[in-house]
Design an enzyme around this catalytic site. Structure first.
Site, PDB file in Angstrom:
ATOM      1  CG  HIS A   1      59.634  28.053 -42.215  1.00 37.60           C
ATOM      2  ND1 HIS A   1      60.422  27.098 -41.601  1.00 37.60           N
ATOM      3  CD2 HIS A   1      59.475  27.636 -43.492  1.00 37.60           C
ATOM      4  CE1 HIS A   1      60.723  26.150 -42.459  1.00 37.60           C
ATOM      5  NE2 HIS A   1      60.180  26.451 -43.621  1.00 37.60           N
TER       6      HIS A   1
HETATM    7  C1  FAD Z   1      61.181  29.797 -51.008  1.00 34.94           C
HETATM    8  C2  FAD Z   1      60.276  29.170 -49.975  1.00 34.94           C
HETATM    9  C3  FAD Z   1      60.520  27.879 -49.530  1.00 34.94           C
HETATM   10  C4  FAD Z   1      59.681  27.295 -48.576  1.00 34.94           C
HETATM   11  N1  FAD Z   1      59.840  25.971 -48.262  1.00 34.94           N
HETATM   12  C5  FAD Z   1      58.941  25.364 -47.471  1.00 34.94           C
HETATM   13  C6  FAD Z   1      58.969  23.958 -47.275  1.00 34.94           C
HETATM   14  O1  FAD Z   1      59.760  23.226 -47.876  1.00 34.94           O
HETATM   15  N2  FAD Z   1      58.059  23.414 -46.427  1.00 34.94           N
HETATM   16  C7  FAD Z   1      57.151  24.181 -45.758  1.00 34.94           C
HETATM   17  O2  FAD Z   1      56.406  23.622 -44.957  1.00 34.94           O
HETATM   18  N3  FAD Z   1      57.069  25.500 -45.959  1.00 34.94           N
HETATM   19  C8  FAD Z   1      57.920  26.106 -46.817  1.00 34.94           C
HETATM   20  N4  FAD Z   1      57.795  27.440 -47.082  1.00 34.94           N
HETATM   21  C9  FAD Z   1      56.771  28.209 -46.342  1.00 34.94           C
HETATM   22  C10 FAD Z   1      55.353  28.041 -46.905  1.00 34.94           C
HETATM   23  O3  FAD Z   1      55.363  27.968 -48.302  1.00 34.94           O
HETATM   24  C11 FAD Z   1      54.500  29.239 -46.447  1.00 34.94           C
HETATM   25  O4  FAD Z   1      54.605  29.356 -45.051  1.00 34.94           O
HETATM   26  C12 FAD Z   1      53.032  29.081 -46.817  1.00 34.94           C
HETATM   27  O5  FAD Z   1      52.895  28.816 -48.181  1.00 34.94           O
HETATM   28  C13 FAD Z   1      52.278  30.350 -46.414  1.00 34.94           C
HETATM   29  O6  FAD Z   1      50.913  30.159 -46.689  1.00 34.94           O
HETATM   30  P1  FAD Z   1      49.877  31.354 -46.521  1.00 34.94           P
HETATM   31  O7  FAD Z   1      48.572  30.845 -46.982  1.00 34.94           O
HETATM   32  O8  FAD Z   1      50.005  31.910 -45.159  1.00 34.94           O
HETATM   33  O9  FAD Z   1      50.417  32.505 -47.503  1.00 34.94           O
HETATM   34  P2  FAD Z   1      50.725  32.467 -49.068  1.00 34.94           P
HETATM   35  O10 FAD Z   1      50.779  31.069 -49.573  1.00 34.94           O
HETATM   36  O11 FAD Z   1      51.938  33.310 -49.261  1.00 34.94           O
HETATM   37  O12 FAD Z   1      49.451  33.139 -49.717  1.00 34.94           O
HETATM   38  C14 FAD Z   1      49.126  34.513 -49.634  1.00 34.94           C
HETATM   39  C15 FAD Z   1      48.420  34.898 -50.938  1.00 34.94           C
HETATM   40  O13 FAD Z   1      47.783  36.143 -50.767  1.00 34.94           O
HETATM   41  C16 FAD Z   1      47.964  36.920 -51.948  1.00 34.94           C
HETATM   42  N5  FAD Z   1      47.831  38.328 -51.560  1.00 34.94           N
HETATM   43  C17 FAD Z   1      48.643  39.035 -50.760  1.00 34.94           C
HETATM   44  N6  FAD Z   1      48.170  40.295 -50.597  1.00 34.94           N
HETATM   45  C18 FAD Z   1      47.010  40.368 -51.292  1.00 34.94           C
HETATM   46  C19 FAD Z   1      46.054  41.395 -51.494  1.00 34.94           C
HETATM   47  N7  FAD Z   1      46.180  42.606 -50.919  1.00 34.94           N
HETATM   48  N8  FAD Z   1      44.979  41.137 -52.279  1.00 34.94           N
HETATM   49  C20 FAD Z   1      44.818  39.920 -52.870  1.00 34.94           C
HETATM   50  N9  FAD Z   1      45.718  38.897 -52.709  1.00 34.94           N
HETATM   51  C21 FAD Z   1      46.794  39.116 -51.921  1.00 34.94           C
HETATM   52  C22 FAD Z   1      49.370  36.544 -52.403  1.00 34.94           C
HETATM   53  O14 FAD Z   1      49.604  36.876 -53.753  1.00 34.94           O
HETATM   54  C23 FAD Z   1      49.394  35.049 -52.113  1.00 34.94           C
HETATM   55  O15 FAD Z   1      48.935  34.291 -53.200  1.00 34.94           O
HETATM   56  C24 FAD Z   1      58.604  28.043 -48.024  1.00 34.94           C
HETATM   57  C25 FAD Z   1      58.349  29.350 -48.492  1.00 34.94           C
HETATM   58  C26 FAD Z   1      59.158  29.906 -49.465  1.00 34.94           C
HETATM   59  C27 FAD Z   1      58.843  31.281 -49.966  1.00 34.94           C
END
Ligand code: FAD
Length: 511
Positions: free
Chosen positions: A449
Site C-alpha cells: 500500500h
Molecule cells: C500485490 C498487491 C496486492 C494488493 N492488494 C490490495 C488489496 O487487496 N486491497 C487494496 O485496497 N489494495 C491492494 N493493493 C494496492 C492497490 O492495488 C494500489 O494501491 C492501487 O491499485 C494503486 O492505484 P494507482 O492508480 O495509484 O496506481 P496503479 O494502479 O499502479 O496505476 C499506475 C499506472 O500507471 C502506469 N504508468 C506508470 N508509469 C508510467 C509512465 N511513465 N507512462 C505511462 N504509464 C505509466 C502503470 O503501468 C500503471 O498502469 C495491492 C497492490 C498490490 C501490488
C-alpha cells in the site's frame, strides 16, 4: 503534434476511473497514456492466483533499499504495468477505511470534500454492492463489491469466532465508516472472477469516440512552459512523440508520478541538480512522505488437520482492533489481524508445505515511519531509490509487538482448537518484548500500500498538490492517484484511491 483537452498519464486504478468519467462529456477529448497493454494472462482473473502472478512481465517489479528496521532486507514491491494497473495484481479486498482517516485529509487541506461525509457519495457512486443499497452503499456503480458469507473458509470462520470470543465486537462490513471488529472481507469479485478498475470503468467506455487509448506508451517527461504543462514527451511502441493538452493529470501511481515530476524538473532543487536535471519548479516534498502498511507473516500455526484450499483469495477476514481495548467499536483501530488459509511466511523462514500451517498476520494500521523516493539518474530507465524507512519509529515497533501479542491471544482461543496443533512462529520460547520486536523485524512483508509521495495539503511548503489536487505552481497539472494520500487509511487503500478519482472527476467536470 496531437492535441487533447485532457491527457491522463497511467491507465491503472485511478487512471481507469478518470478516463471513463472525464470522457462521459462527449465534448472533451481525452487521451489515456499507459505503458502496459490490455491483460491477456487468464491467471489475472482467478482470485486465488493473486500471490503467484507477481513477477510476470506485466509487473514493474520494484524493490526497496535494504531496510535497517527489517533486518536489512530488500522488499520486492510489485506494481501493475498493464491496463488496470495494480488493480490487476491486487488481493481484491475492498476496505474504505475509518471515518477519522479522512478527517485528517480534510484537516490538512482545509477542504471538507476529503472528509468521510465528503467522500461518501463517491464511494457509493463507484460501487455495485452485493447486499443492496443503503445509506452507505450503492448498487448503480461500475465496481462489483461482494460480501461473501458461506464461501468464507471454515478455518477463517473459526478465527472470526475466536476474535468474538476474545471480546472483539461484530462489525460485519468494513465499509460503513467504522472499522473495529469482526467481518469478512468485501471483495471486488464477480462470478468468481477478479474485477479490475479497467474491467469496471474503462472497458465500458473504451469505444467512445472522444477517448483515445494510447497503450505501450511510456511518458518520459512533462513539457513545462512557465506555469503550464504544455504536454508530454513519450515513446509509443518505442518511437518518440510529443503530445500537447490543455490539462495533464498524473495517475502513474505512488512511485511513478513523483518520479515523472522529478525527471521533469519539479522537486527539490539540490536533489535534481545532483542528477543534472534543471529545476524548473522547486517543490521540496515531491517523493517525500512515502509510507506503507507492513504485515508480520507472522504468527504461524502448525495445523492439526489438513487445510483445504480457499474458494476466495486466501486471506478472507481482516480484523481491525484497538490494541488498548479490543472490545471498542467506535475507535480508529491501531492494529490489524488477518487469517491466511495458505502458507504465508516471510522469506526469512523455511517455507511450509501447503495445507500444513495457517498464519495469523498482524500489522499496524497507522504507521508513523516516513521514507522517500529519489532518482538515481535523469532517465526513465534509471532505477528508483525506494526507501519506505520501515519501522523507524518506536511507536510503530511498540504497536507491532502489541499486535503480535493479540494475534497469539486469538490464535490460542478455543474456537481454533480443532485447527491448532501448536504455534510454530515466533515459537513459544519467544516471549519478551525485545525478542518479539526482533522476530517482527525478520517477519514483516509489505501489505502493498505505498502512498503519500505527492501529498495533498494547503501550500507548497506542506504538500505537493492542493485540495483540488492541482500541483502547486502549475495552472493545469494535477496528480490523482495513491501519491496524493497524505496519511494512509487504516485499511487497504484501493477503495479510497477510486473514491479520490471519482471525486476529482466529478468536481473537474463541474468547472
Ligand atoms: C500485490 C498487491 C496486492 C494488493 N492488494 C490490495 C488489496 O487487496 N486491497 C487494496 O485496497 N489494495 C491492494 N493493493 C494496492 C492497490 O492495488 C494500489 O494501491 C492501487 O491499485 C494503486 O492505484 P494507482 O492508480 O495509484 O496506481 P496503479 O494502479 O499502479 O496505476 C499506475 C499506472 O500507471 C502506469 N504508468 C506508470 N508509469 C508510467 C509512465 N511513465 N507512462 C505511462 N504509464 C505509466 C502503470 O503501468 C500503471 O498502469 C495491492 C497492490 C498490490 C501490488
Amino acid at each position: 503534434m496531437r492535441h487533447f483537452d485532457v491527457l491522463i498519464v497511467g491507465g491503472g486504478s485511478a487512471g481507469s476511473v478518470l478516463a471513463s468519467r472525464l470522457s462521459e462529456n462527449a465534448d472533451c477529448q481525452v487521451a489515456l497514456l499507459e505503458t502496459g497493454e490490455w491483460p491477456t494472462d487468464p491467471d489475472i482473473a482467478k482470485p486465488d492466483m493473486w500471490p503467484l502472478i507477481q513477477g510476470r512481465d506485466y509487473d514493474w517489479q520494484y524493490a526497496t533499499l535494504p531496510q535497517a528496521g527489517t533486518a536489512n532486507r530488500i522488499h520486492p514491491w510489485p506494481r501493475g504495468r498493464i491496463v488496470g494497473g495494480s488493480s490487476c495484481l491486487h488481493a481484491m479486498a475492498h476496505v474504505r477505511g475509518h471515518q477519522d482517516d479522512f478527517a485528517a485529509w480534510a484537516q490538512v487541506t482545509g477542504d471538507e470534500n476529503w472528509s468521510w461525509q465528503g467522500l461518501l457519495p463517491w464511494f457509493i457512486k463507484s460501487e455495485h454492492f452485493s447486499n443492496g443499497a443503503s445509506a452507505v452503499h450503492g448498487v448503480d456503480g461500475p465496481l462489483d463489491v461482494w460480501l461473501p458469507d458461506a464461501e468464507v473458509h471454515p478455518l477463517v470462520k473459526s478465527y472470526m469466532q475466536a476474535g468474538l470470543n476474545q471480546g472483539a465486537p461484530w462489525l460485519g462490513d468494513h465499509n460503513t465508516g467504522l472499522l473495529c471488529g469482526v467481518a469478512p472481507n468485501a471483495l471486488t469479485i464477480r462470478d468468481g472472477k477478479r474485477v479490475s478498475a479497467a474491467d469496471a470503468w474503462l472497458k465500458p467506455a473504451r469505444e467512445r469516440r472522444n477517448l483515445t487509448l494510447l497503450l505501450r506508451t511510456q511518458v518520459e517527461t512533462l513539457l513545462l512552459k512557465g506555469s503550464n504543462i504544455a504536454g508530454v514527451a513519450c515513446t509509443i511502441a518505442g518511437e518518440a512523440h510529443t503530445l500537447s493538452a490543455d490539462t495533464v493529470i498524473l495517475a502513474a501511481g505512488a512511485l511513478a508520478s513523483p518520479a515523472l515530476l522529478m525527471r521533469s524538473g519539479v522537486g527539490c532543487a539540490s536533489e535534481l541538480e545532483a542528477h543534472g536535471i534543471v529545476c524548473q519548479l522547486p517543490l521540496d516534498l515531491v517523493g517525500k512522505n512515502l509510507h506503507d502498511h507492513l504485515l508480520a507473516a507472522g504468527n504461524v500455526w502448525l495445523a492439526r488437520q489438513p487445510i483445504g484450499k480457499t474458494r476466495l483469495q486466501h486471506s478472507e477476514s481482516l480484523m481491525y482492533l484497538h490494541s488498548a481495548d479490543i472490545t471498542r467499536r467506535d475507535a480508529q483501530p491501531d492494529i490489524v489481524l488477518g487469517c491466511v488459509c495458505a502458507p504465508s511466511v516471510a522469506p526469512t523462514f523455511p517455507q511450509p508445505e501447503p495445507g500444513s500451517t495457517y498464519t495469523l498476520l498482524c500489522g499496524v494500521t497507522r504507521p508513523t515511519s516516513r521514507g522517500q523516493i529519489t532518482l538515481t539518474g535523469a532517465h526513465s530507465s534509471d532505477k528508483l531509490r525506494i526507501d519506505p524507512a520501515y519501522l523507524q519509529t518506536e511507536q510503530d515497533r511498540r504497536t507491532f509487538v502489541k499486535a503480535l501479542k493479540i494475534a497469539r491471544q486469538i490464535g490460542n482461543d478455543a474456537a481454533l482448537g480443532a485447527w491448532r496443533e501448536k504455534e510454530w512462529l515466533p515459537g513459544e520460547s519467544v516471549q519478551d518484548d525485545a525478542a518479539l520486536a526482533d522476530f517482527i523485524a525478520r517477519a514483516v512483508i509489505t501489505h502493498h500500500h505505498p502512498v503519500g509521495t505527492c501529498q495533498m495539503g494547503k501550500t507548497a511548503q506542506d504538500s505537493v498538490v492542493d485540495g483540488r489536487l492541482r500541483i502547486h505552481g502549475l495552472d493545469n497539472g494535477y496528480v490523482v492517484d495513491a501519491s496524493v494520500i497524505p496519511s494512509i487509511t487504516c485499511g487497504p487503500v484501493h477503495a479510497a484511491i477510486l473514491a479520490i478519482a471519482e471525486s476529482f472527476a466529478g468536481r473537474f467536470r463541474q468547472n
